[in-house]
Design a protein around this motif. Sequence first.
Motif, PDB file in Angstrom:
ATOM      1  N   ARG A   1       0.816  -1.218   0.000  1.00  0.00           N
ATOM      2  CA  ARG A   1       0.000   0.000   0.000  1.00  0.00           C
ATOM      3  C   ARG A   1       0.849   1.268   0.000  1.00  0.00           C
ATOM      4  NH1 ARG A   1      -3.606   0.714   4.490  1.00  0.00           N
ATOM      5  NH2 ARG A   1      -4.950   1.866   3.040  1.00  0.00           N
TER       6      ARG A   1
ATOM      7  N   GLU B   1       2.776   2.289   2.418  1.00  0.00           N
ATOM      8  CA  GLU B   1       2.663   2.938   3.724  1.00  0.00           C
ATOM      9  C   GLU B   1       3.990   3.430   4.290  1.00  0.00           C
ATOM     10  OE1 GLU B   1       3.189  -1.488   4.546  1.00  0.00           O
ATOM     11  OE2 GLU B   1       2.060  -0.258   3.130  1.00  0.00           O
TER      12      GLU B   1
ATOM     13  N   ALA C   1      -0.972   5.706   3.201  1.00  0.00           N
ATOM     14  CA  ALA C   1      -1.532   4.589   2.444  1.00  0.00           C
ATOM     15  C   ALA C   1      -2.953   4.893   1.984  1.00  0.00           C
ATOM     16  CB  ALA C   1      -1.506   3.318   3.294  1.00  0.00           C
TER      17      ALA C   1
ATOM     18  N   ALA D   1      -4.286   5.070  -1.864  1.00  0.00           N
ATOM     19  CA  ALA D   1      -5.396   4.237  -2.335  1.00  0.00           C
ATOM     20  C   ALA D   1      -6.389   5.072  -3.139  1.00  0.00           C
ATOM     21  CB  ALA D   1      -6.084   3.563  -1.158  1.00  0.00           C
TER      22      ALA D   1
ATOM     23  N   ASN E   1      -4.957  -4.730  -4.272  1.00  0.00           N
ATOM     24  CA  ASN E   1      -3.761  -4.501  -3.465  1.00  0.00           C
ATOM     25  C   ASN E   1      -3.611  -5.656  -2.484  1.00  0.00           C
ATOM     26  OD1 ASN E   1      -1.897  -3.434  -1.355  1.00  0.00           O
ATOM     27  ND2 ASN E   1      -2.040  -1.577  -2.605  1.00  0.00           N
TER      28      ASN E   1
ATOM     29  N   GLY F   1      -1.576  -5.858   0.062  1.00  0.00           N
ATOM     30  CA  GLY F   1      -1.333  -5.432   1.430  1.00  0.00           C
ATOM     31  C   GLY F   1      -0.099  -6.036   2.072  1.00  0.00           C
TER      32      GLY F   1
END
Length: 246
Positions: free
Chosen positions: A43, A45, A52, A56, A73, A75
């Motif tokens: 993501r 992050e 994140a 998105a 995604n 993750g």
Amino acid sequence: MTDQRVDVLVFAAHPDDAEISIGGTLIKLAALGYRTGVVDMTRGESGTRGTADIRAREAAEATAILRLAVRENLGLPDGRLTCDERAKVAVVRAIRRYRPTLILTHYWEDPHPDHAATSAIVRQAAYLAGLIKFDAESGLERHRPSAIAHFLFPRTVTPTFIVDISEFFEEKMRAIRAYRSQLYDPQNQEPETRLSQESFLRRIEARHRYFGALIDVEYGEAFYVKEALGVDDPVRLLARPLNLYS
């Protein structure tokens, strides 16, 4: 299962990698009638700028511009992506869900460890996805793509092929600009990155002009295929207009 199938599936380490590297090819393939999809491994992050959740939302905007049939995604951990069991199973399941003919992913040598890890994960998973007993508990039918092509490789690597994206270059750039949190913004007080430098988009254009020049078009996106390619009609493959007399 049937309505999830795609012709071409991209595995990219982070949201925005597909757009930056091969967005023009994806738009062109959709215009040609192919179903395309992107699977983002992480993501984003751990990225220096944005969050994140912001990434998105930006990815959703870019997805519409790319005309993707599917986007997902996985993750997986950004900045800590490794070719482990969890990652391989996640990619195997994506391959079996979407059943692509062609996979596009990162080149295996890259200074960003997530890019290099994505390449390793995808190459192994593409093979494992064809083994009937691997992850049989998922209930997904085995599937192995016909080929894997790689993008974003070092300057010392000669491309296997280059896609003419001249007609779709402006749309590609619009998809990249959807990631506003990552790009140049004089009002943004977050630390600078390579992407947020004012010259970044000009460098992207220069790169695509260079690849385009190699095939006598305005803009191109380059790919590398590790395995030998079988060709039925070499004349059709190699024939293109050449400016021989200038």
